[in-house]
Design an enzyme around this catalytic site. Structure first.
Site, PDB file in Angstrom:
ATOM      1  N   HIS A 101       0.883  -1.176   0.000  1.00  0.00           N
ATOM      2  CA  HIS A 101       0.000   0.000   0.000  1.00  0.00           C
ATOM      3  C   HIS A 101       0.918   1.224   0.000  1.00  0.00           C
ATOM      4  CE1 HIS A 101      -2.283  -3.012   2.350  1.00  0.00           C
ATOM      5  NE2 HIS A 101      -3.376  -2.429   1.931  1.00  0.00           N
ATOM      6  N   ASP A 104       2.246   1.986   3.368  1.00  0.00           N
ATOM      7  CA  ASP A 104       3.176   1.052   4.032  1.00  0.00           C
ATOM      8  C   ASP A 104       4.607   1.519   3.859  1.00  0.00           C
ATOM      9  OD1 ASP A 104       0.975  -0.650   4.162  1.00  0.00           O
ATOM     10  OD2 ASP A 104       1.641  -1.888   2.476  1.00  0.00           O
TER      11      ASP A 104
END
Ligand code: XLS
Ligand code: CA
Ligand code: CA
Length: 439
Positions: A101, A104
């Site tokens: 993501h 992240d």
């Protein structure tokens, strides 16, 4: 480059009798299974969030995981350390792909412009490390569920300002996925659902979700992103009713909004069980509809009943899933992504490797069992025989559209003896066991 996981060696294949916890017992990357190596069949992928970013928090307590970068307080330095650790992790396990993501890999800044600038810096470093270590991006995605701005949803929010923010975030996530050569782009709608219809415009929310998907498709064309778009179904968690409930619901949505040519599904094992399905059901449903895109391989715990995202160790699931994948002609350009985390009490960094080894070995064994089932065609033959009545006589007429209600009524009135045959489920389950025990 600094070594982060100093207690873990490069993991090698040692065969089924090995007692070494840091060795593969069944996953032998170069072993040929039906003309393709295990590595090519399985396309193992590291999930960035569970592996690098998660800390073991649960609803009752703070994080427990020990990570080599603990104590680093500068968020940019931390992001860079994690990135370096990620490549070491993949190298040690022999994993070629990762999935992430946007949030992240890089921390958010004070506003969208600063967030994007930080992301660009980290993406440039990721690109450099990918080239150096010969790693690939299976998929990118936008995290539009953690930040409180998405409290009412992202593409299904009641707040148009949030909708605009979500669109901008997907635009950027598509750009970076494209920049890193991502082979797919995933949408998982964590906050795309609702808690009560007393405050929800069901139709507008779903129309808006489709609008965002269309914009994504258009923008991908504009920037030359040719990766596969995927939607990841999940029935609940965090919202009570999520729109992308299961594969069937996603397919109906895609068809209604003329998106079915552009999207396939990313199926997660634990989400299938939350929807009351087996993992195999979801994969088969996608396969027969030409919509099998990629797999998030994990498993839940039936005694807990929430999305526990555990490493997959169930050989039945592994065999039956790989059987579907073989029937599909493979999973590429998708892959098998370990959307899995170690238990909160397995907090040492080594546990992460042990989790991956357990999962990779299970899928490798599952692949071999499945290949034998596929090659011998025993189950296919059973299915074929079971439906034989549709390849001759009245059954054939039904299939060929030659009969209507009146014709079928005439046939039924003249047919006084209907005979059924046993489905032989117990025999077939014993046969499946035989494949597993003997392989
Ligand atoms: C959460 C989902 C999520 C997606 C990517 O349950 O599994 O991690 O895979 O956003
Ligand atoms: Ca997932
Ligand atoms: Ca999950």
């Amino acid at each position: 480059m600094k070594e982060y996981f100093v207690n873990v060696p490069v993991i090698k294949y040692e065969g089924k009798d090995s007692k070494n916890p840091f060795a593969f017992k069944y996953y032998n990357p170069d072993e040929l299974v039906g003309g393709k190596t295990m590595k090519e069949h399985l396309r193992f992928t590291m999930s960035y969030w569970h592996t690098l970013t998660a800390n073991g928090t649960d609803p009752f307590g703070v994080g427990t995981y020990e990570k080599p970068w603990d104590g680093e307080t500068d968020p940019i330095k931390l992001a860079r350390m994690r990135l370096e650790g990620a490549f070491e992790f993949m190298n040690k396990l022999g994993i070629d792909y990762f999935a992430f993501h946007d949030r992240d890999i890089a921390p958010e800044g004070k506003d969208l412009a600063e967030t994007n600038a930080i992301l660009d810096e980290i993406v440039a470093y990721a690109k450099e490390l990918m080239a150096k270590h010969n790693k690939k991006l299976l998929w990118g995605t936008a995290n539009m569920f953690s930040n409180p701005r998405f409290v009412h949803g992202a593409a299904t929010t009641c707040n148009a300002d949030v909708y605009a923010y979500a669109a901008a975030q997907v635009k950027k996530a598509l750009e970076i996925t494209n920049e890193l050569g991502g082979e797919n782009y995933v949408f998982w709608g964590g906050r795309e659902g609702y808690e009560t219809l007393l405050n929800t415009n069901l139709k507008l929310e779903q129309d808006n979700l489709a609008r965002l998907f269309h914009m994504a498709v258009d923008y991908a064309k504009k920037i030359g992103f040719t990766g596969q778009f995927l939607i990841e179904p999940k029935p609940k968690e965090p919202t009570k009713h999520q729109y992308d409930f299961d594969v069937a619901a996603v397919l109906a949505f895609l068809r209604k909004y003329n998106l079915d040519n552009y999207f396939k599904v990313n199926i997660e094992a634990n989400h299938a069980t939350l929807a009351g399905h087996t993992f195999q059901h979801e994969v088969a449903m996608a396969r027969i509809n030409g919509a099998l895109g990629s797999l998030d391989i994990n498993q839940g715990d039936p005694n807990l009943g929430w999305d526990t995202d555990q490493f997959p160790t169930n050989i039945y699931d592994a065999a039956l899933i790989m059987y579907e994948v073989l029937k599909n002609g493979g999973i590429a350009p998708g892959g098998l992504n370990f959307d899995a985390k170690v238990r909160r009490a397995s907090f040492e960094a080594e546990d992460l490797f042990l989790g991956y080894i357990a999962g990779m070995d299970t899928l490798a064994k599952g692949l071999k069992v499945a290949y034998k089932m596929f090659e011998e065609g025993e189950f296919e033959k059973v299915v074929e025989d079971r439906y034989r009545s549709f390849s001759e006589g009245i059954g054939k007429d039904i299939i060929e559209g030659k009969v209507d209600f009146e014709a079928l009524e005439r046939y039924a009135l003249n047919n006084s003896t209907i005979k059924n045959k046993s489905g032989r489920q117990e025999l077939l389950e014993a046969k499946l066991n035989q494949y597993i025990f003997n392989e």
